[in-house]
Scaffold this motif. Structure first.
Motif, PDB file in Angstrom:
ATOM      1  N   ALA A   7      44.656  -0.288 -37.353  1.00 18.98           N
ATOM      2  CA  ALA A   7      44.743  -0.106 -38.808  1.00 18.98           C
ATOM      3  C   ALA A   7      43.700  -0.965 -39.525  1.00 18.98           C
ATOM      4  CB  ALA A   7      46.136  -0.463 -39.295  1.00 18.98           C
ATOM      5  N   GLY A   8      43.311  -2.093 -38.934  1.00 21.22           N
ATOM      6  CA  GLY A   8      42.356  -2.993 -39.569  1.00 21.22           C
ATOM      7  C   GLY A   8      40.905  -2.688 -39.249  1.00 21.22           C
ATOM      8  N   CYS A   9      40.651  -1.602 -38.523  1.00 21.71           N
ATOM      9  CA  CYS A   9      39.266  -1.298 -38.159  1.00 21.71           C
ATOM     10  C   CYS A   9      38.426  -1.070 -39.412  1.00 21.71           C
ATOM     11  CB  CYS A   9      39.208  -0.077 -37.246  1.00 21.71           C
ATOM     12  SG  CYS A   9      39.681  -0.461 -35.547  1.00 21.71           S
ATOM     13  N   GLY A  10      37.192  -1.539 -39.349  1.00 20.64           N
ATOM     14  CA  GLY A  10      36.283  -1.453 -40.482  1.00 20.64           C
ATOM     15  C   GLY A  10      36.272  -2.729 -41.305  1.00 20.64           C
ATOM     16  N   THR A  11      37.139  -3.669 -40.937  1.00 24.67           N
ATOM     17  CA  THR A  11      37.203  -4.944 -41.647  1.00 24.67           C
ATOM     18  C   THR A  11      36.753  -6.069 -40.727  1.00 24.67           C
ATOM     19  OG1 THR A  11      39.467  -5.417 -40.960  1.00 24.67           O
ATOM     20  CG2 THR A  11      39.203  -4.118 -42.969  1.00 24.67           C
ATOM     21  N   PHE A  12      36.579  -7.236 -41.313  1.00 21.62           N
ATOM     22  CA  PHE A  12      36.195  -8.419 -40.547  1.00 21.62           C
ATOM     23  C   PHE A  12      37.269  -8.738 -39.513  1.00 21.62           C
ATOM     24  CE2 PHE A  12      36.131 -13.102 -40.148  1.00 21.62           C
ATOM     25  CZ  PHE A  12      34.866 -13.256 -39.637  1.00 21.62           C
ATOM     26  N   CYS A  29      34.174  -0.783 -37.160  1.00 20.34           N
ATOM     27  CA  CYS A  29      34.047  -2.239 -37.229  1.00 20.34           C
ATOM     28  C   CYS A  29      32.581  -2.679 -37.221  1.00 20.34           C
ATOM     29  CB  CYS A  29      34.818  -2.895 -36.100  1.00 20.34           C
ATOM     30  SG  CYS A  29      36.607  -2.818 -36.337  1.00 20.34           S
ATOM     31  N   LEU A  30      31.762  -2.017 -36.432  1.00 18.23           N
ATOM     32  CA  LEU A  30      30.338  -2.353 -36.398  1.00 18.23           C
ATOM     33  C   LEU A  30      29.690  -2.057 -37.747  1.00 18.23           C
ATOM     34  CD1 LEU A  30      29.341  -1.102 -32.839  1.00 18.23           C
ATOM     35  CD2 LEU A  30      29.625  -3.471 -33.616  1.00 18.23           C
ATOM     36  N   GLU A  31      30.036  -0.929 -38.344  1.00 21.43           N
ATOM     37  CA  GLU A  31      29.481  -0.574 -39.642  1.00 21.43           C
ATOM     38  C   GLU A  31      29.980  -1.535 -40.719  1.00 21.43           C
ATOM     39  OE1 GLU A  31      29.240   3.210 -42.721  1.00 21.43           O
ATOM     40  OE2 GLU A  31      30.247   3.438 -40.803  1.00 21.43           O
ATOM     41  N   GLY A  32      31.267  -1.879 -40.664  1.00 20.97           N
ATOM     42  CA  GLY A  32      31.808  -2.836 -41.625  1.00 20.97           C
ATOM     43  C   GLY A  32      31.147  -4.188 -41.519  1.00 20.97           C
ATOM     44  N   GLU A  33      30.886  -4.630 -40.305  1.00 21.89           N
ATOM     45  CA  GLU A  33      30.222  -5.926 -40.103  1.00 21.89           C
ATOM     46  C   GLU A  33      28.784  -5.879 -40.605  1.00 21.89           C
ATOM     47  OE1 GLU A  33      29.872  -9.964 -38.624  1.00 21.89           O
ATOM     48  OE2 GLU A  33      31.406  -8.685 -39.506  1.00 21.89           O
ATOM     49  N   ALA A  34      28.089  -4.775 -40.373  1.00 28.69           N
ATOM     50  CA  ALA A  34      26.716  -4.636 -40.869  1.00 28.69           C
ATOM     51  C   ALA A  34      26.707  -4.675 -42.393  1.00 28.69           C
ATOM     52  CB  ALA A  34      26.096  -3.344 -40.357  1.00 28.69           C
TER      53      ALA A  34
END
Length: 83
Positions: A7-12, A29-34
């Motif tokens: 559920a937290g994917c895309g976040t830090f 998650c990779l896109e959110g981190e970028a």
């Protein structure tokens, strides 16, 4: 190879959960981190910085001139007084 989504994917936090579990981060998650790193870079570059200190001493004549310029800038314009 399977990808685990949370559920937290895309976040830090989602990225850190992947890392803590020894998983390869998902694309969200990779896109959110970028995105997070880009925003952090833009914010840091746009923060104002203090000007460097004056490297030379100001003479008393220059100080007097600076005071006159400042006083003139703070004095209301004459044409505004007439109104």
């Amino acid at each position: 190879m399977t990808t685990t989504y949370r559920a937290g994917c895309g976040t830090f936090l989602g990225l850190r959960l992947h890392q803590a579990s020894g998983e390869t981060p998902c694309s969200l998650c990779l896109e959110g981190e970028a995105d997070r790193l880009l925003v952090a870079k833009l914010v840091n570059e746009s923060l104002p910085v203090r000007p460097s200190p004056i490297s030379r001493a100001i003479t008393s004549e220059q100080a007097a001139l600076n005071r006159e310029v400042l006083a003139a800038a703070l004095t209301p314009a004459r044409h505004l007084d007439a109104a």
